[in-house]
Design a protein around this motif. Structure first.
Motif, PDB file in Angstrom:
ATOM      1  N   ASP A   1     -19.603  40.007   0.785  1.00 29.36           N
ATOM      2  CA  ASP A   1     -18.484  40.218  -0.128  1.00 29.36           C
ATOM      3  C   ASP A   1     -17.374  40.942   0.618  1.00 29.36           C
ATOM      4  O   ASP A   1     -17.576  42.044   1.132  1.00 29.36           O
ATOM      5  CB  ASP A   1     -18.950  41.026  -1.334  1.00 29.36           C
ATOM      6  N   ALA A   2     -16.210  40.326   0.707  1.00 30.16           N
ATOM      7  CA  ALA A   2     -15.090  40.901   1.455  1.00 30.16           C
ATOM      8  C   ALA A   2     -14.598  42.206   0.840  1.00 30.16           C
ATOM      9  O   ALA A   2     -14.072  43.059   1.548  1.00 30.16           O
ATOM     10  CB  ALA A   2     -13.945  39.897   1.538  1.00 30.16           C
ATOM     11  N   GLY A   3     -14.771  42.377  -0.461  1.00 30.18           N
ATOM     12  CA  GLY A   3     -14.296  43.589  -1.124  1.00 30.18           C
ATOM     13  C   GLY A   3     -15.244  44.765  -1.005  1.00 30.18           C
ATOM     14  O   GLY A   3     -14.827  45.886  -0.721  1.00 30.18           O
TER      15      GLY A   3
ATOM     16  N   GLU B   1     -13.631  27.027   1.468  1.00 34.61           N
ATOM     17  CA  GLU B   1     -14.778  27.411   0.646  1.00 34.61           C
ATOM     18  C   GLU B   1     -16.047  27.143   1.449  1.00 34.61           C
ATOM     19  O   GLU B   1     -16.081  26.229   2.273  1.00 34.61           O
ATOM     20  CB  GLU B   1     -14.829  26.613  -0.659  1.00 34.61           C
TER      21      GLU B   1
ATOM     22  N   GLN C   1     -17.586  30.111  -3.086  1.00 40.41           N
ATOM     23  CA  GLN C   1     -17.286  31.220  -2.182  1.00 40.41           C
ATOM     24  C   GLN C   1     -15.994  30.907  -1.436  1.00 40.41           C
ATOM     25  O   GLN C   1     -15.941  29.995  -0.619  1.00 40.41           O
ATOM     26  CB  GLN C   1     -18.443  31.431  -1.190  1.00 40.41           C
ATOM     27  N   LYS C   2     -14.950  31.671  -1.738  1.00 47.54           N
ATOM     28  CA  LYS C   2     -13.656  31.529  -1.070  1.00 47.54           C
ATOM     29  C   LYS C   2     -13.705  32.301   0.251  1.00 47.54           C
ATOM     30  O   LYS C   2     -14.023  33.493   0.265  1.00 47.54           O
ATOM     31  CB  LYS C   2     -12.522  32.098  -1.933  1.00 47.54           C
TER      32      LYS C   2
ATOM     33  N   LYS D   1     -12.567  34.354   3.300  1.00 48.17           N
ATOM     34  CA  LYS D   1     -11.523  35.293   3.714  1.00 48.17           C
ATOM     35  C   LYS D   1     -11.457  35.353   5.237  1.00 48.17           C
ATOM     36  O   LYS D   1     -10.384  35.463   5.820  1.00 48.17           O
ATOM     37  CB  LYS D   1     -11.784  36.686   3.142  1.00 48.17           C
TER      38      LYS D   1
ATOM     39  N   GLU E   1     -16.905  36.369   5.515  1.00 48.37           N
ATOM     40  CA  GLU E   1     -16.396  37.333   4.546  1.00 48.37           C
ATOM     41  C   GLU E   1     -15.787  36.504   3.432  1.00 48.37           C
ATOM     42  O   GLU E   1     -14.893  35.699   3.676  1.00 48.37           O
ATOM     43  CB  GLU E   1     -15.391  38.277   5.194  1.00 48.37           C
TER      44      GLU E   1
ATOM     45  N   GLU F   1     -14.934  35.814  -1.006  1.00 47.58           N
ATOM     46  CA  GLU F   1     -14.749  36.247  -2.390  1.00 47.58           C
ATOM     47  C   GLU F   1     -15.706  35.381  -3.205  1.00 47.58           C
ATOM     48  O   GLU F   1     -15.576  34.155  -3.225  1.00 47.58           O
ATOM     49  CB  GLU F   1     -13.314  36.009  -2.853  1.00 47.58           C
ATOM     50  N   GLN F   2     -16.679  36.020  -3.833  1.00 49.46           N
ATOM     51  CA  GLN F   2     -17.679  35.295  -4.615  1.00 49.46           C
ATOM     52  C   GLN F   2     -17.131  35.047  -6.017  1.00 49.46           C
ATOM     53  O   GLN F   2     -17.007  35.970  -6.819  1.00 49.46           O
ATOM     54  CB  GLN F   2     -18.992  36.089  -4.689  1.00 49.46           C
ATOM     55  N   ILE F   3     -16.769  33.807  -6.301  1.00 53.56           N
ATOM     56  CA  ILE F   3     -16.230  33.455  -7.613  1.00 53.56           C
ATOM     57  C   ILE F   3     -17.344  33.558  -8.656  1.00 53.56           C
ATOM     58  O   ILE F   3     -18.441  33.049  -8.455  1.00 53.56           O
ATOM     59  CB  ILE F   3     -15.623  32.031  -7.597  1.00 53.56           C
TER      60      ILE F   3
END
Length: 129
Positions: free
Chosen positions: A23-25, A48, A70-71, A73, A87, A89-91
């Motif tokens: 998770d990038a965040g 993706e 999964q976007k 990053k 890395e 962003e898990q939608i």
């Protein structure tokens, strides 16, 4: 895009490389899957995550069925060139087919495996039952 960037990777004898989705965040490791040249090429092109399913022997666009894509990053390669770190962003906040945030939901505690993460969505709702 020329494919020579794929030559830098040390692929296994089966033509695969492990890919860790983080998770990038939050930095939490969500899952590990395998990629081949085609899945990594498609991941880079579409932005993706696309993996290689060893059990089904086919490309697997993460979230294609569940909607939890999964976007990308960033895509990183380790120092030995044999592991990828995605890395992402898990939608929808769910990476695991069990309906949890992460596939790493069991922790070794006092001589046994303990489930530490709740099921956020029933897998039957995501994949049909």
């Amino acid at each position: 895009m020329a494919d020579n960037w794929l030559d830098r990777i040390k692929w296994t004898a089966d033509g695969l490389v492990p890919a860790i989705a983080q998770d990038a965040g939050t930095g939490r490791v969500l899952m590990m899957a395998w990629m081949n040249r085609e899945s990594l090429r498609r991941t880079a092109e579409c932005g993706e995550a696309v993996y290689w399913s060893r059990s089904r022997k086919e490309l697997w666009h993460k979230g294609e069925t569940s909607g939890h894509t999964q976007k990308i990053k960033s895509i990183r390669l380790d120092c030995d060139h044999d592991v990828l770190l995605l890395e992402i962003e898990q939608i929808g906040g769910i990476a695991c087919h069990t309906g949890r945030q992460s596939c790493f939901f069991e922790e070794w505690r006092d001589g046994e495996w303990v489930v530490t993460d709740p099921v956020l969505k029933d897998p039957r709702e995501m994949y049909g039952g």
